[in-house]
Design a protein around this motif. Structure first.
Motif, PDB file in Angstrom:
ATOM      1  N   SER A  24       0.798  -1.219   0.060  1.00 33.10           N
ATOM      2  CA  SER A  24       0.163   0.097  -0.064  1.00 33.10           C
ATOM      3  C   SER A  24       0.876   1.088  -0.057  1.00 33.10           C
ATOM      4  CB  SER A  24      -0.753   0.059   1.178  1.00 33.10           C
ATOM      5  OG  SER A  24      -0.111   0.317   2.407  1.00 33.10           O
ATOM      6  N   GLY A  25       0.068   2.503  -0.273  1.00 34.50           N
ATOM      7  CA  GLY A  25       0.898   3.716  -0.276  1.00 34.50           C
ATOM      8  C   GLY A  25       1.613   3.818   1.312  1.00 34.50           C
ATOM      9  N   SER A  26       1.143   3.518   2.210  1.00 40.01           N
ATOM     10  CA  SER A  26       1.561   3.926   3.580  1.00 40.01           C
ATOM     11  C   SER A  26       2.799   2.856   3.705  1.00 40.01           C
ATOM     12  CB  SER A  26       0.763   3.612   4.657  1.00 40.01           C
ATOM     13  OG  SER A  26       0.247   2.555   4.761  1.00 40.01           O
ATOM     14  N   GLU A  27       2.648   1.617   3.224  1.00 39.11           N
ATOM     15  CA  GLU A  27       3.817   0.603   3.440  1.00 39.11           C
ATOM     16  C   GLU A  27       4.813   1.027   2.420  1.00 39.11           C
ATOM     17  OE1 GLU A  27       1.479  -2.705   2.350  1.00 39.11           O
ATOM     18  OE2 GLU A  27       1.027  -3.103   4.204  1.00 39.11           O
ATOM     19  N   ALA A  28       4.571   1.505   1.226  1.00 39.29           N
ATOM     20  CA  ALA A  28       5.573   1.805   0.362  1.00 39.29           C
ATOM     21  C   ALA A  28       6.476   2.947   0.997  1.00 39.29           C
ATOM     22  CB  ALA A  28       5.025   2.240  -1.121  1.00 39.29           C
ATOM     23  N   ALA A  29       6.092   3.888   1.725  1.00 41.72           N
ATOM     24  CA  ALA A  29       6.712   5.132   2.226  1.00 41.72           C
ATOM     25  C   ALA A  29       7.811   4.563   3.100  1.00 41.72           C
ATOM     26  CB  ALA A  29       5.858   6.169   2.775  1.00 41.72           C
ATOM     27  N   THR A  30       7.600   3.649   3.845  1.00 48.53           N
ATOM     28  CA  THR A  30       8.490   2.867   4.876  1.00 48.53           C
ATOM     29  C   THR A  30       9.742   2.180   4.194  1.00 48.53           C
ATOM     30  OG1 THR A  30       7.219   1.112   5.332  1.00 48.53           O
ATOM     31  CG2 THR A  30       6.741   3.043   6.467  1.00 48.53           C
ATOM     32  N   GLN A  31       9.606   1.795   2.850  1.00 42.75           N
ATOM     33  CA  GLN A  31      10.626   1.244   2.178  1.00 42.75           C
ATOM     34  C   GLN A  31      11.294   1.784   0.986  1.00 42.75           C
ATOM     35  OE1 GLN A  31       9.654  -3.044   1.725  1.00 42.75           O
ATOM     36  NE2 GLN A  31       7.415  -3.025   3.060  1.00 42.75           N
ATOM     37  N   GLU A  32      12.569   1.301   0.665  1.00 45.94           N
ATOM     38  CA  GLU A  32      13.240   1.847  -0.684  1.00 45.94           C
ATOM     39  C   GLU A  32      12.829   1.151  -1.805  1.00 45.94           C
ATOM     40  OE1 GLU A  32      14.926   4.671  -0.634  1.00 45.94           O
ATOM     41  OE2 GLU A  32      14.484   5.034   1.675  1.00 45.94           O
ATOM     42  N   TYR A  33      12.236   1.690  -2.669  1.00 44.03           N
ATOM     43  CA  TYR A  33      11.878   1.310  -3.901  1.00 44.03           C
ATOM     44  C   TYR A  33      12.562   2.063  -4.978  1.00 44.03           C
ATOM     45  CZ  TYR A  33       8.408  -1.667  -1.431  1.00 44.03           C
ATOM     46  OH  TYR A  33       8.126  -2.716  -0.499  1.00 44.03           O
ATOM     47  N   PRO A  34      12.650   1.604  -6.269  1.00 43.70           N
ATOM     48  CA  PRO A  34      12.924   2.626  -7.424  1.00 43.70           C
ATOM     49  C   PRO A  34      11.679   3.380  -7.689  1.00 43.70           C
ATOM     50  CG  PRO A  34      13.621   0.144  -7.737  1.00 43.70           C
ATOM     51  CD  PRO A  34      12.694   0.086  -6.544  1.00 43.70           C
ATOM     52  N   THR A  35      12.086   4.505  -7.714  1.00 46.20           N
ATOM     53  CA  THR A  35      11.042   5.458  -7.945  1.00 46.20           C
ATOM     54  C   THR A  35      11.547   6.728  -8.912  1.00 46.20           C
ATOM     55  OG1 THR A  35      11.735   7.003  -5.950  1.00 46.20           O
ATOM     56  CG2 THR A  35      10.075   5.282  -5.658  1.00 46.20           C
ATOM     57  N   TRP A  36      10.479   7.479  -9.337  1.00 40.92           N
ATOM     58  CA  TRP A  36      10.620   8.494 -10.338  1.00 40.92           C
ATOM     59  C   TRP A  36       9.673   9.487 -10.491  1.00 40.92           C
ATOM     60  CZ3 TRP A  36       7.399   8.534 -14.459  1.00 40.92           C
ATOM     61  CH2 TRP A  36       6.996   7.160 -14.871  1.00 40.92           C
ATOM     62  N   HIS A  37       9.790  10.630 -10.834  1.00 40.41           N
ATOM     63  CA  HIS A  37       8.657  11.600 -11.114  1.00 40.41           C
ATOM     64  C   HIS A  37       9.166  12.469 -12.308  1.00 40.41           C
ATOM     65  CE1 HIS A  37       6.622  15.433  -9.150  1.00 40.41           C
ATOM     66  NE2 HIS A  37       5.719  14.892 -10.426  1.00 40.41           N
ATOM     67  N   ASN A  38       8.341  12.517 -13.209  1.00 38.71           N
ATOM     68  CA  ASN A  38       8.527  13.573 -14.576  1.00 38.71           C
ATOM     69  C   ASN A  38       7.440  14.380 -14.719  1.00 38.71           C
ATOM     70  OD1 ASN A  38       8.451  14.335 -17.302  1.00 38.71           O
ATOM     71  ND2 ASN A  38       9.692  12.500 -17.571  1.00 38.71           N
ATOM     72  N   THR A  39       8.283  15.911 -14.295  1.00 42.21           N
ATOM     73  CA  THR A  39       7.411  16.838 -14.409  1.00 42.21           C
ATOM     74  C   THR A  39       7.180  17.652 -15.610  1.00 42.21           C
ATOM     75  OG1 THR A  39       9.180  18.447 -13.678  1.00 42.21           O
ATOM     76  CG2 THR A  39       7.780  17.187 -11.828  1.00 42.21           C
ATOM     77  N   ASP A  40       7.863  17.134 -16.740  1.00 44.81           N
ATOM     78  CA  ASP A  40       7.944  17.570 -18.091  1.00 44.81           C
ATOM     79  C   ASP A  40       6.673  17.167 -18.895  1.00 44.81           C
ATOM     80  OD1 ASP A  40      10.141  18.725 -17.534  1.00 44.81           O
ATOM     81  OD2 ASP A  40      11.354  17.070 -18.098  1.00 44.81           O
ATOM     82  N   VAL A  41       5.610  16.500 -18.544  1.00 44.20           N
ATOM     83  CA  VAL A  41       4.637  16.288 -19.085  1.00 44.20           C
ATOM     84  C   VAL A  41       3.362  16.541 -18.447  1.00 44.20           C
ATOM     85  CG1 VAL A  41       5.634  14.118 -20.156  1.00 44.20           C
ATOM     86  CG2 VAL A  41       4.356  14.075 -17.940  1.00 44.20           C
ATOM     87  N   SER A  42       2.237  16.638 -19.355  1.00 40.34           N
ATOM     88  CA  SER A  42       1.009  17.312 -18.654  1.00 40.34           C
ATOM     89  C   SER A  42       0.039  16.137 -19.132  1.00 40.34           C
ATOM     90  CB  SER A  42       0.492  18.589 -19.169  1.00 40.34           C
ATOM     91  OG  SER A  42      -0.725  18.893 -18.681  1.00 40.34           O
ATOM     92  N   THR A  43      -0.017  14.980 -18.586  1.00 39.12           N
ATOM     93  CA  THR A  43      -0.517  13.808 -18.876  1.00 39.12           C
ATOM     94  C   THR A  43      -2.064  13.774 -18.680  1.00 39.12           C
ATOM     95  OG1 THR A  43       1.173  12.547 -17.982  1.00 39.12           O
ATOM     96  CG2 THR A  43      -0.736  11.123 -18.594  1.00 39.12           C
ATOM     97  N   VAL A  44      -2.775  13.505 -19.653  1.00 40.49           N
ATOM     98  CA  VAL A  44      -4.262  13.520 -19.635  1.00 40.49           C
ATOM     99  C   VAL A  44      -4.900  12.372 -19.784  1.00 40.49           C
ATOM    100  CG1 VAL A  44      -4.496  16.158 -20.295  1.00 40.49           C
ATOM    101  CG2 VAL A  44      -4.420  14.320 -22.031  1.00 40.49           C
ATOM    102  N   SER A  45      -4.225  11.354 -20.131  1.00 37.81           N
ATOM    103  CA  SER A  45      -4.746   9.798 -20.586  1.00 37.81           C
ATOM    104  C   SER A  45      -4.266   8.916 -19.459  1.00 37.81           C
ATOM    105  CB  SER A  45      -4.458   9.402 -21.801  1.00 37.81           C
ATOM    106  OG  SER A  45      -2.972   9.047 -21.815  1.00 37.81           O
ATOM    107  N   ARG A  46      -4.786   7.611 -19.480  1.00 34.72           N
ATOM    108  CA  ARG A  46      -4.325   6.685 -18.530  1.00 34.72           C
ATOM    109  C   ARG A  46      -2.546   6.366 -18.897  1.00 34.72           C
ATOM    110  NH1 ARG A  46      -4.626   1.154 -20.454  1.00 34.72           N
ATOM    111  NH2 ARG A  46      -5.800   1.075 -22.282  1.00 34.72           N
ATOM    112  N   THR A  47      -2.154   5.534 -18.444  1.00 34.58           N
ATOM    113  CA  THR A  47      -0.618   5.210 -18.983  1.00 34.58           C
ATOM    114  C   THR A  47      -0.620   3.558 -19.332  1.00 34.58           C
ATOM    115  OG1 THR A  47       0.268   6.751 -17.424  1.00 34.58           O
ATOM    116  CG2 THR A  47       1.839   5.189 -18.307  1.00 34.58           C
ATOM    117  N   VAL A  48       0.152   3.435 -20.273  1.00 30.23           N
ATOM    118  CA  VAL A  48       0.445   2.089 -20.854  1.00 30.23           C
ATOM    119  C   VAL A  48       1.850   1.684 -20.838  1.00 30.23           C
ATOM    120  CG1 VAL A  48      -1.577   1.934 -22.102  1.00 30.23           C
ATOM    121  CG2 VAL A  48       0.551   2.712 -23.295  1.00 30.23           C
ATOM    122  N   THR A  49       2.232   0.546 -20.696  1.00 25.24           N
ATOM    123  CA  THR A  49       3.583   0.066 -20.706  1.00 25.24           C
ATOM    124  C   THR A  49       3.905  -1.279 -21.418  1.00 25.24           C
ATOM    125  OG1 THR A  49       3.363  -1.651 -18.687  1.00 25.24           O
ATOM    126  CG2 THR A  49       3.988   1.041 -18.201  1.00 25.24           C
ATOM    127  N   GLY A  50       5.078  -1.276 -21.957  1.00 29.48           N
ATOM    128  CA  GLY A  50       5.676  -2.589 -22.752  1.00 29.48           C
ATOM    129  C   GLY A  50       7.009  -2.314 -23.162  1.00 29.48           C
TER     130      GLY A  50
END
Length: 449
Positions: A24-50
């Motif tokens: 969960s979100g609260s659990e995630a905050a207590t552990q070290e996981y690979p994270t990132w934040h991109n502020t150069d986009v203004s997303t309006v759709s859902r995200t897909v991966t592959g």
């Protein structure tokens, strides 16, 4: 599946996960996981991966759209290309590009580029998902947008014409493998099969063999929900194990004022047999995919809402409910905790109410937290050259339910909202920026699929 904006009014024409063991979100905050934040986009759709790439549709300051590709591990922008909508309906939301993995860690990304020539209003362009190098194009008159279906690209085209059809395309060459007449949307697929929702006067779910186009099974939506189904109110589907759980929202005909049949149901992916049905219930927002811990409200023939019920997605049985008499009268928004075992009624700047969603027992409000929409009165997107009424996908924020105040910081939203793919969870913040965390959560759909 369509990313129907929960706050938006659907078009007056055809429109349109809970990982219980995940972090969960609260659990995630207590552990070290690979994270990132991109502020150069203004997303309006859902995200897909592959293929190690995350993609979404972003809105530029001038109101135009672009398909944006990010490196999944770092969130770094790889490339962007102009994109547009030609014939998509507002109630369906802004589509994401389609990503199809082609083996060897590579993938093809497909989106509709601006293009004007003769009767063509756009063109489908396939690119290398990592480099953006163009592979092939296909002219488009009107479409709801491309979708990934197994190892292929599926797309309804000529949707504004009587010659509407669905084409199944080879991602490497753009060759048409097979096609079917009419308009349909992909609701589920794996390596061998695809399930389409055929959008017709009498909507039908149909499963096909991906390699041959052979029909495997067909099932009318009205078999589960009764006569008078109208998909204009919106829909959503989510898979759970060997089943597909679907939701069709109510729609009021502006001429007759009659409300269409609506509700939730489940069918077997193997043969289309209906497992269970719950007609005349509405899905609540925010919430997870219909296939994971669905929460609904019954509606009687006079249009009166009942309480809240949590359903077992495998059987459709009620496993917890809040009676109508316990629901606050007005002025609240739903808020769920990370594991969705409680239901909260958020009152902005005031004290709310919370209940155990299994026992129905009211709980002390002190120290209770819940996730709800950051904005309760969203504004439509100012898109250039598009019909009004498109909204970006919603963002969730965490609230103190005792005070009705938003909690400071940027905690990770719960898995039932974000979903997960290959351990990665990606979500949009209020400003359109994208966040990613790899917390090894099992693969599951989120609120937007």
């Amino acid at each position: 599946m369509p990313a129907i904006r929960p706050h938006a009014k659907p078009a007056l024409v055809l429109a349109g996960a809970l990982a219980m063991a995940g972090c969960s979100g609260s659990e995630a905050a207590t552990q070290e996981y690979p994270t990132w934040h991109n502020t150069d986009v203004s997303t309006v759709s859902r995200t897909v991966t592959g293929g190690g790439v995350a993609m979404a549709t972003s809105m530029k300051p001038d109101g135009t759209l672009e398909a944006v590709a990010l490196d999944l591990d770092s969130g770094k922008k790889l490339w962007a290309a102009p994109t547009t909508m030609v014939g998509r309906l507002p109630g369906m939301g802004v589509p994401a590009p389609a990503i199809v993995e082609t083996g060897g860690g590579r993938a093809v990304a497909a989106s509709v580029d601006p293009f004007r020539k003769g009767r063509w209003h756009g063109r489908l362009v396939a690119r290398d998902a990592r480099t953006g190098a163009r592979k092939w194009t296909r002219p488009v008159h009107s479409t709801f947008g491309p979708q990934q279906c197994g190892a292929f690209v599926c797309m309804s085209e000529h949707t504004a014409l009587s010659a509407a059809r669905v084409v199944v395309l080879d991602p490497a060459t753009g060759e048409v493998r097979w096609k079917i007449p009419g308009i349909a949307e992909v609701q589920w697929s794996d390596a061998s099969r695809v399930v389409f929702l055929r959008l017709a006067r009498n909507p039908v779910l149909e499963a096909y063999e991906l390699k041959t186009g052979k029909v495997v099974w067909q099932q009318r939506v009205e078999r589960a929900l009764g006569a008078g189904v109208d998909m204009s109110g919106g829909w959503a589907f989510g898979a759970t194990g060997e089943d597909l759980v679907g939701y069709v929202a109510p729609y009021t005909n502006p001429r007759t004022k009659k409300v269409s049949a609506f509700g939730m149901f489940s069918l077997k992916l193997s043969d289309g047999t209906v497992n269970w049905m719950r007609p005349s219930v509405v899905r609540v927002y925010p919430s997870g995919s219909p296939g994971y811990a669905p929460v609904v409200r019954p509606v009687d023939q006079q249009g009166r809402y009942g309480g809240f019920a949590r359903l077992d997605p495998g059987t459709g049985r009620v496993i917890g409910q809040i009676p109508a008499g316990q629901v606050p009268v007005s002025g609240w928004w739903l808020a769920f905790p990370s594991r969705m075992e409680k239901i909260g009624f958020l009152r902005h700047s005031g004290s709310g109410t919370t209940f155990d969603l299994v026992t129905g027992r009211e709980l002390p409000i002190e120290e209770e937290r819940g996730w709800s929409f950051c904005v309760t009165d969203p504004k439509p997107l100012a898109l250039r050259g598009q019909s009004p009424g498109f909204y970006s996908v919603a963002s969730l924020c965490e609230f103190d339910l005792a005070k009705g105040k938003r909690l400071p910081g940027s905690a990770t939203p719960p898995g039932w909202f974000t979903g997960s793919h290959g351990g990665w969870r990606i979500w949009r913040d209020e400003k359109g920026g994208l966040h990613g965390v790899n917390d090894a959560t099992i693969t599951s759909p989120g609120m937007y699929g």
